[in-house]
Design an enzyme around this catalytic site. Structure first.
Site, PDB file in Angstrom:
ATOM      1  N   ARG A   5       0.812  -1.214   0.000  1.00 25.62           N
ATOM      2  CA  ARG A   5       0.000   0.000   0.000  1.00 25.62           C
ATOM      3  C   ARG A   5       0.844   1.263   0.000  1.00 25.62           C
ATOM      4  O   ARG A   5       0.314   2.375  -0.110  1.00 25.62           O
ATOM      5  CB  ARG A   5      -0.910   0.022   1.237  1.00 25.62           C
ATOM      6  CG  ARG A   5      -1.863  -1.152   1.352  1.00 25.62           C
ATOM      7  CD  ARG A   5      -2.514  -1.221   2.725  1.00 25.62           C
ATOM      8  NE  ARG A   5      -3.436  -0.131   2.957  1.00 25.62           N
ATOM      9  CZ  ARG A   5      -4.761  -0.233   2.898  1.00 25.62           C
ATOM     10  NH1 ARG A   5      -5.310  -1.397   2.591  1.00 25.62           N
ATOM     11  NH2 ARG A   5      -5.536   0.795   3.132  1.00 25.62           N
ATOM     12  N   TYR A  36       0.760   4.446  -2.420  1.00 26.08           N
ATOM     13  CA  TYR A  36      -0.293   5.450  -2.196  1.00 26.08           C
ATOM     14  C   TYR A  36      -0.037   6.235  -0.917  1.00 26.08           C
ATOM     15  O   TYR A  36       0.000   7.473  -0.930  1.00 26.08           O
ATOM     16  CB  TYR A  36      -1.647   4.753  -2.133  1.00 26.08           C
ATOM     17  CG  TYR A  36      -2.816   5.684  -1.965  1.00 26.08           C
ATOM     18  CD1 TYR A  36      -3.211   6.531  -3.005  1.00 26.08           C
ATOM     19  CD2 TYR A  36      -3.558   5.708  -0.786  1.00 26.08           C
ATOM     20  CE1 TYR A  36      -4.297   7.374  -2.860  1.00 26.08           C
ATOM     21  CE2 TYR A  36      -4.651   6.549  -0.642  1.00 26.08           C
ATOM     22  CZ  TYR A  36      -5.015   7.377  -1.680  1.00 26.08           C
ATOM     23  OH  TYR A  36      -6.094   8.221  -1.539  1.00 26.08           O
ATOM     24  N   ASP A  37       0.177   5.512   0.194  1.00 28.32           N
ATOM     25  CA  ASP A  37       0.373   6.176   1.489  1.00 28.32           C
ATOM     26  C   ASP A  37       1.551   7.143   1.442  1.00 28.32           C
ATOM     27  O   ASP A  37       1.438   8.318   1.811  1.00 28.32           O
ATOM     28  CB  ASP A  37       0.641   5.146   2.591  1.00 28.32           C
ATOM     29  CG  ASP A  37      -0.416   4.067   2.680  1.00 28.32           C
ATOM     30  OD1 ASP A  37      -1.408   4.150   1.933  1.00 28.32           O
ATOM     31  OD2 ASP A  37      -0.251   3.146   3.481  1.00 28.32           O
ATOM     32  N   ASN A  94     -12.723   7.697   4.798  1.00 32.19           N
ATOM     33  CA  ASN A  94     -13.555   6.875   3.910  1.00 32.19           C
ATOM     34  C   ASN A  94     -14.791   7.619   3.412  1.00 32.19           C
ATOM     35  O   ASN A  94     -15.630   8.037   4.204  1.00 32.19           O
ATOM     36  CB  ASN A  94     -13.997   5.597   4.629  1.00 32.19           C
ATOM     37  CG  ASN A  94     -12.826   4.694   4.944  1.00 32.19           C
ATOM     38  OD1 ASN A  94     -11.974   5.036   5.770  1.00 32.19           O
ATOM     39  ND2 ASN A  94     -12.770   3.543   4.302  1.00 32.19           N
ATOM     40  N   ARG A  97     -13.367  -0.527  -2.832  1.00 32.74           N
ATOM     41  CA  ARG A  97     -13.536  -0.056  -1.465  1.00 32.74           C
ATOM     42  C   ARG A  97     -14.790  -0.670  -0.849  1.00 32.74           C
ATOM     43  O   ARG A  97     -15.681  -1.135  -1.544  1.00 32.74           O
ATOM     44  CB  ARG A  97     -13.567   1.471  -1.438  1.00 32.74           C
ATOM     45  CG  ARG A  97     -12.169   2.062  -1.591  1.00 32.74           C
ATOM     46  CD  ARG A  97     -12.169   3.573  -1.690  1.00 32.74           C
ATOM     47  NE  ARG A  97     -12.562   4.034  -3.007  1.00 32.74           N
ATOM     48  CZ  ARG A  97     -12.415   5.292  -3.420  1.00 32.74           C
ATOM     49  NH1 ARG A  97     -11.888   6.186  -2.610  1.00 32.74           N
ATOM     50  NH2 ARG A  97     -12.786   5.644  -4.636  1.00 32.74           N
ATOM     51  N   VAL A  98     -14.857  -0.624   0.464  1.00 30.68           N
ATOM     52  CA  VAL A  98     -15.765  -1.519   1.167  1.00 30.68           C
ATOM     53  C   VAL A  98     -17.244  -1.238   0.893  1.00 30.68           C
ATOM     54  O   VAL A  98     -18.037  -2.171   0.707  1.00 30.68           O
ATOM     55  CB  VAL A  98     -15.450  -1.509   2.683  1.00 30.68           C
ATOM     56  CG1 VAL A  98     -15.719  -0.144   3.309  1.00 30.68           C
ATOM     57  CG2 VAL A  98     -16.209  -2.590   3.409  1.00 30.68           C
ATOM     58  N   PRO A 119      -5.629  -1.079   8.047  1.00 29.77           N
ATOM     59  CA  PRO A 119      -5.746  -0.466   9.377  1.00 29.77           C
ATOM     60  C   PRO A 119      -6.841  -1.117  10.225  1.00 29.77           C
ATOM     61  O   PRO A 119      -7.911  -1.474   9.719  1.00 29.77           O
ATOM     62  CB  PRO A 119      -6.096   0.998   9.069  1.00 29.77           C
ATOM     63  CG  PRO A 119      -5.663   1.207   7.664  1.00 29.77           C
ATOM     64  CD  PRO A 119      -5.855  -0.104   6.977  1.00 29.77           C
TER      65      PRO A 119
END
Length: 354
Positions: free
Chosen positions: A163, A166-167, A195, A207-208, A295
């Site tokens: 990741r 991006y981070d 989010n 995404r979720v 996370p």
């Protein structure tokens, strides 16, 4: 659909058309957030130029604006240099894939977009004396050891994981923005986005919220990674765009990023159950291994935004899920009305929201 969008070559014809209107450049303007921002700025009386390379942005997101004389769409990748005579008053940088499947598909280009793209836009801001906004992310906090996360928290991040493109790209962009501000006096505004969900998310966004709704509408298993006890705070897109505009319009430039997100926290399992309830789906909830560096907790401290921007989210998760599910219902062409149910869990949670 794409033919109705006026995609122009980037050249000197991009000079101002109306001297009495401010002109805003939205990099990533065909994306989920970018298209909503373009729509808001047009409504506020701006001339708007949307830049997008269309890797993840969609022309159909701009179809409703395409015939507006104050709107122009230009196909361009901000990794490539912008012309020196490009005339703008305000710049919004939203040009970077934000979902793990998309930003991990080409991690090097993702990092270039955050770093080289930011430099190109900052140089444009320096030449034009333009105010510039950076869409940063809650991912800069990593897997946080402080909860909720205030702007002063430096984060707990992995600099070399899957990741990290991006981070770390977003962290580097923040550094560049403030260095340009200190060195050249540029007016910069940085929002750390938590989010966000809503219409115009892609079905394959990854995404979720979109994952769960699409899986539920298609009658597929709803995939929860890990135990589902990890938490997120979900902000509807309209609320976030309002935060962008308020941050950009506050009279004095701030010397630090500002958290923008919803302070009401849900577990992933709670969200999955709500989506099943709301869509009247027969989907099963199944568990898969937790991805690397996912996370465990994510919730913004938005005290600063409340105090200095007069901003906090207004759209409840119940309302936001209704609007988002209706969008995906139409997009997927299921042709059946949603059997909406308001969960008692959701009612209790939102009754205690600040």
């Amino acid at each position: 659909m794409g033919r109705v969008v006026r995609v122009l070559k980037l050249d000197s014809r991009s000079g101002r058309r109306h001297a009495d209107r401010a002109r805003a450049l939205v990099a990533g303007g065909a994306g989920f957030l970018g298209s909503h921002l373009c729509q808001r700025l047009l409504a506020d009386g701006y001339e708007v130029i949307a830049l997008d390379n269309f890797h993840t942005g969609k022309r159909c997101n701009l179809a409703g604006m395409a015939r507006d004389a104050s709107f122009t769409c230009i196909k361009h990748d901000i990794v490539d240099e912008l012309p020196a005579d490009f005339a703008v008053d305000e710049i919004y940088n939203l040009a970077c894939p934000a979902s793990p499947p998309h930003y991990q598909a080409d991690p090097i280009h993702t990092f270039k977009t955050s770093v080289l793209g930011s430099i190109n836009l900052l140089e444009l801001a320096r030449r034009r004396n333009a105010k510039i906004f950076q869409a940063s992310t809650s991912e800069v906090y990593g897997d946080p050891l402080v909860h909720p996360q205030p702007e002063g928290y430096f984060g707990n991040v992995n600099t070399h994981g899957p990741r990290s493109c991006y981070d770390e790209g977003k962290r580097s962009a923040e550094t560049l923005f403030f260095d340009y501000s200190r060195t050249y006096g540029i007016d910069v505004r940085i929002a750390r986005i938590f989010n966000t969900y809503g219409p115009r998310m892609r079905p394959d966004d990854g995404r979720v919220v979109s994952n769960f709704i699409v899986q539920a509408l298609r009658g597929k298993d709803i995939t929860v990674y890990g135990s589902g006890t990890q938490t997120r705070s979900f902000c509807f897109v309209d609320d976030l765009i309002e935060g962008f505009v308020r941050l950009m319009n506050v009279p004095l430039a701030l010397q630090h990023p500002v958290n923008l997100g919803n302070s009401v926290e849900f577990t992933i399992m709670e969200l999955a159950e709500l989506v099943v309830d709301y869509t009247n789906s027969r989907s099963r909830i199944v568990h898969r291994p937790l991805p690397v560096d996912d996370p465990r907790q994510r919730k913004p401290d938005i005290a600063f935004a409340r105090q200095y921007l007069g901003w906090e989210p207004k759209v409840t998760l119940n309302e936001g899920l209704a609007r988002t599910a209706a969008y995906f219902e139409t997009l997927l062409g299921n042709g059946r009305p949603l059997a909406a149910k308001r969960s008692s869990r959701l009612s209790l949670r939102e009754a205690t929201a600040p």
